[in-house]
Scaffold this active site. Structure first.
Site, PDB file in Angstrom:
ATOM      1  N   THR A   1       0.798  -1.083  -0.039  1.00 46.37           N
ATOM      2  CA  THR A   1       0.082  -0.065   0.133  1.00 46.37           C
ATOM      3  C   THR A   1       1.034   1.179   0.021  1.00 46.37           C
ATOM      4  OG1 THR A   1      -1.764  -0.971   1.047  1.00 46.37           O
ATOM      5  CG2 THR A   1      -1.874   1.229   1.370  1.00 46.37           C
TER       6      THR A   1
ATOM      7  N   PHE B   1       1.099   5.316   0.680  1.00 47.38           N
ATOM      8  CA  PHE B   1       0.719   6.543   1.387  1.00 47.38           C
ATOM      9  C   PHE B   1       1.096   7.781   1.024  1.00 47.38           C
ATOM     10  CE2 PHE B   1       0.218   2.484   3.652  1.00 47.38           C
ATOM     11  CZ  PHE B   1      -0.916   2.607   4.585  1.00 47.38           C
TER      12      PHE B   1
END
Length: 358
Positions: free
Chosen positions: A256, A258
């Protein structure tokens, strides 16, 4: 003659003593730099400088020392150094134990007051209202794609990106009971999607329930006897849950991305990525021509994503990521040329390009 344990330990002790002495010197210098930065009204957070140091040091790592080990150690040292200059308030998607919390902690473990928020909107609001210096929001998962709520909020907030963080995701099945008794599984929509096939194969009868974050999922599982959560190992430790199965991702390469967001853009040098939002003119070939501008100027696009503008029906925004700095001459040329095909351009900023070290 082969070394024995005691002789090796003496060598390690001597190295540890030297490391502490050098760390003391580094901290003294960090205090000096902090005073100069405060005098010149410069930000204590300099992601470009930190990423350049990481790249230089990590490139020299040799087995058994890995690049990721070097990054972990020096991210902690950077945070300690910043803590001696000025503490910041960092808003993130909470509560504690969420993947956003993990991503935030990797960069701001020592120098910040971490402020958990109930949703992405609240993270952005805290930064806009000056109640937080920076915010950390998820923007993209390698298997499930972009986080639409983040994109929509960034399109209207006029905040800037100052760094990206790449976090490998290891989704775990957490519970206080055993696998055969689970009838409900809580998690954020992204982890539920990332583990869809595993759930269908191993818990086909269990109901799945979406939550605002994996931390809230862990809280729910800790209070319901026959329920489970998909969350991190950190959440298991924080909320008193057992890890029944580790790393249940359908795709093992699960990362992921960010964004660290700020009210102001930071000066940036070195290897950078730039993000912009464009609204195209509603004419034939507008997207083709806009993309062609980057190609003709030798700029590599790394992402293009469309979202409804929410202003006019069938009008779309395009989020574009590309390698390069807004200061680069070819980027300046491209940004000037693309104006011919757009109604609006929003600059999200140039920032150090995140990476995952092996």
């Amino acid at each position: 003659m082969a070394k024995n344990i005691e002789s090796i330990r003496k060598e390690i002790d001597a190295i540890d003593d030297e490391m502490v002495s050098l760390l003391q010197k580094r901290c003294d210098l960090a205090v000096e730099i902090g005073k100069l930065k405060n005098r010149e009204n410069k930000d204590t957070f300099d992601p470009a400088r930190e990423m350049a140091i990481l790249e230089r040091l990590a490139s020299g790592a040799r087995p058994p020392l890995t690049r990721s080990m070097v990054e972990g150690v020096f991210n902690e040292i950077f945070s300690i150094s910043r803590s001696l200059q000025r503490k910041k308030k960092i808003a993130y998607l909470g509560p504690e134990g969420s993947y956003s919390h993990q991503a935030t902690h990797t960069v701001f473990s020592q120098d910040s007051d971490l402020l958990p928020q109930k949703d992405i909107e609240s993270v952005i609001t805290e930064v806009l209202a000056n109640r937080a210096d920076l915010g950390v929001v998820p923007v993209e998962n390698s298997t499930e794609g972009m986080i639409n709520r983040t994109l929509d909020m960034m399109a209207t907030s006029r905040l800037f990106i100052c760094r990206e963080i790449m976090l490998p995701i290891r989704n775990c099945l957490l519970s206080t009971t055993t696998m055969d008794r689970i009838n409900k599984v809580y998690s954020h929509p992204q982890p539920l999607a990332q583990c869809r096939n595993w759930l269908m194969k191993n818990l086909p009868a269990a109901e799945t329930v979406e939550t605002p974050s994996t931390s809230i999922a862990a809280m729910a599982a800790s209070s319901e006897e026959r329920s489970a959560a998909i969350a991190s190992s950190l959440a298991a430790a924080l909320y008193g849950l057992n890890i029944l199965v580790d790393n249940i991702n359908d795709c093992q390469e699960n990362i992921t991305r960010f964004w660290v967001i700020s009210r102001t853009s930071l000066p940036i040098e070195g290897r950078t990525k730039t993000s912009i939002i464009v609204t195209l003119e509603n004419v034939p070939g507008a997207l083709y021509n806009a993309i062609g501008v980057f190609a003709s100027n030798g700029i590599n696009l790394t992402k293009i994503e469309s979202r409804p503008s929410k202003k006019n029906p069938w009008e779309y925004l395009f989020f574009i990521d590309f390698q390069g700095n807004l200061k680069d001459e070819n980027v300046k040329t491209a940004m000037e040329e693309i104006k011919a095909y757009t109604r609006e351009i929003i600059i999200l900023g140039s920032y150090p390009e995140g990476r995952i070290y092996d």
